[in-house]
Scaffold this motif. Sequence first.
Motif, PDB file in Angstrom:
ATOM      1  N   GLU A 175      29.019  32.727  37.145  1.00 53.65           N
ATOM      2  CA  GLU A 175      29.305  34.087  37.593  1.00 53.65           C
ATOM      3  C   GLU A 175      29.711  34.997  36.431  1.00 53.65           C
ATOM      4  O   GLU A 175      29.489  36.206  36.487  1.00 53.65           O
ATOM      5  N   ARG A 184      36.169  40.426  37.969  1.00 52.66           N
ATOM      6  CA  ARG A 184      36.491  39.912  39.306  1.00 52.66           C
ATOM      7  C   ARG A 184      35.225  39.264  39.859  1.00 52.66           C
ATOM      8  O   ARG A 184      34.273  39.934  40.222  1.00 52.66           O
ATOM      9  N   VAL A 185      35.216  37.928  39.896  1.00 48.27           N
ATOM     10  CA  VAL A 185      33.997  37.199  40.243  1.00 48.27           C
ATOM     11  C   VAL A 185      34.237  36.351  41.490  1.00 48.27           C
ATOM     12  O   VAL A 185      35.316  35.797  41.690  1.00 48.27           O
ATOM     13  N   PRO A 186      33.234  36.238  42.376  1.00 45.68           N
ATOM     14  CA  PRO A 186      33.361  35.369  43.554  1.00 45.68           C
ATOM     15  C   PRO A 186      33.099  33.917  43.170  1.00 45.68           C
ATOM     16  O   PRO A 186      32.121  33.601  42.481  1.00 45.68           O
ATOM     17  N   ASP A 198      40.039  36.949  39.807  1.00 47.19           N
ATOM     18  CA  ASP A 198      40.219  38.225  39.127  1.00 47.19           C
ATOM     19  C   ASP A 198      41.060  37.977  37.875  1.00 47.19           C
ATOM     20  O   ASP A 198      42.268  37.754  37.952  1.00 47.19           O
ATOM     21  N   THR A 245      31.536  43.209  43.378  1.00 48.41           N
ATOM     22  CA  THR A 245      32.322  42.723  42.253  1.00 48.41           C
ATOM     23  C   THR A 245      32.415  43.831  41.204  1.00 48.41           C
ATOM     24  O   THR A 245      31.503  44.625  41.039  1.00 48.41           O
ATOM     25  N   THR A 246      33.520  43.830  40.487  1.00 47.70           N
ATOM     26  CA  THR A 246      33.732  44.803  39.417  1.00 47.70           C
ATOM     27  C   THR A 246      34.409  44.109  38.247  1.00 47.70           C
ATOM     28  O   THR A 246      35.337  43.318  38.442  1.00 47.70           O
ATOM     29  N   ARG A 291      28.106  39.045  32.695  1.00 44.95           N
ATOM     30  CA  ARG A 291      29.069  40.107  32.466  1.00 44.95           C
ATOM     31  C   ARG A 291      29.388  40.252  30.983  1.00 44.95           C
ATOM     32  O   ARG A 291      29.132  39.367  30.172  1.00 44.95           O
ATOM     33  N   PHE A 311      37.970  35.390  45.342  1.00 45.19           N
ATOM     34  CA  PHE A 311      37.621  35.938  44.038  1.00 45.19           C
ATOM     35  C   PHE A 311      38.561  35.384  42.971  1.00 45.19           C
ATOM     36  O   PHE A 311      39.729  35.079  43.246  1.00 45.19           O
TER      37      PHE A 311
END
Length: 453
Positions: free
Chosen positions: A199, A157-159, A172, A153-154, A203, A170
Motif C-alpha cells: 500500500e 494513511r493506508v488501508p 495512519d 486515502t490521503t 506513495r 487504516f
Amino acid sequence: MSNTTFVVLALVAVAAALVLRRLRPAWYWLSIGVTLAMVRVVVRYASVMDACGLTVPPSRLRLTLARLARRPAPDPRAPRILRMRPTRTGLVLRLKLQPGQDAFDFAASTDRLRHSFSMHGVASREIKSGVVELRMTGYDVLRRVQMPVSVETTGLRVPVALREDGEVHFRDYREVPHALNLGATLSGKSVYQRNLVKELAPRHVALVGIDCKEGVELAPLARRFSALADNPDDAAELLEALVGRMADIYQVIRREQRISSDTPDAEITADIWGLPEEVRPVPVVLFVDEVAELALFSTTAEKKRRERIVTALVRLVQLGRAAGIYVEICGQRFGAELGDGITMLRAQLTGRVSHRVNDEASAKMAFGDISPDAVLATTQIPVERPGLAVAGDSSGGWVRIRTPFTTLRQAVNTCAAHAHRAPALDGLERFRPALSAPAPAEIPAPGSAPVTA
C-alpha cells in the motif's frame, strides 16, 4: 397457481436463501438480510431496550398527569432512534439517550443486543454527549475478508485490514508514527507487513528495511526500497545513518523556521510537514523484521553492536516523528528478556498489533500496559484463522482486524511497478539494494527441439 406449486416454490426460495447465506453471506445480506434485519430492529426495539435495562422510568410530570386522568402509568422510555442506516456489512443505529442514561450502559450491553436483534456483532461508541451509535454486523466479515472496491486515502494513511464492525482499518503514520507488530509463526504477521509495503509503494515515501533472516521477507520487494540491510552488522550502520539523517533534517527545520513577530502562525512549524514542498524531505518508513535478531548476542563484540542498535532505535522512535521517520517493528516476542532498552523502546511504540501468539506472556508484551481485555482477546485467536489480529493503541482502545491475504507475487509486482518512486537518500547510498536487470529469455533456433527441465 395451485397450492402445491406455491409451496414448492416457497421451499425452493427458502433453500436458495439458506445456500446463499452459507456460501455468499455478503450477497445474502445485501439482497435479503438487510431488509429482515431492519424489520427485526423496528419491531423488537422497545421490548429489547426494556429487557436489556436501557430504558428510564417515566418522568414525574407524566406520572402526575396519568394519575389525575385516572389512566395507567406510562411505560418506561427507550432511547429515541435518530437514524438507521444500512451498510454493505450491517446496520448503523444512532440513538438519542434519555436523561439519566450513560453511554457505558450501551457498551456493556452489546452482547445482549447482539442476541436480541439476531445480529452477528454489535459495537457501541459515543458520538457526542447524549448520542450513541450502534454498529451492527449482519455476518462474520472476518471469515472471508473483502476490502471495499474504493477506499478514500490521503498521504500516509493506508488501508491494511478489515475491522470486525465492517469498517476499514487504516494505518495512519502521521497520527500513530511508530507501531509494534507481534505474532507467532504462520499467524499472518508477515502478510500484514507485506500488505503495508504494497500500500505504501505507490506513495511519495522512502522505504527502508532491516531483515536479518538474510532478507527472505523484504529482499523480493527490494526494487521499491531505498535502503536494505540483511544482517545485524549492516543494520547497526543503517540505523546510525538514519539517526544522522534525522539530525540533518532538524537543521533544515531550524533554518526554515525564521520566527519573527510578523511570521504568520501557519508558517511556524516544528516538523517537516510545515515546510515548503520544495525543501521538504521525503518521509521515511523503516521496517524492522524479527527485531529479536538485533537484540540477541553471545560475544562481547555482538553485545557492543546490540547496544548501538538499541540506542539508535530508541533515538529514532523518540525523535523521528518530526523528521518524518516512522518505525514499524515486527517480531515474535518483544519483552524485557531481550535486554536493556527494550522496555523503553516499547513504551515509544504507540500502535500495537498482535496476531496469534503462543503464550499469554507474549500478548502481555503488546497490550499488558494498555488493556487487559485486549490481552484476553489476543489469546483467543484461533490457529485456523491466519491474519486475524487485535489492534490497539496507547489510549486503551482495541478492535479485532483481519488482513486480506496478499501473495508475495502481488506485492512484488506492485513494488516493481513503482520502483521509480524509490528515492535516493543522502547518507544511505551504500545500503541501496543492488539489483541486476533480468536476463533476457533465450530464443531457440528455428527447427530446434525445445529445452525442457
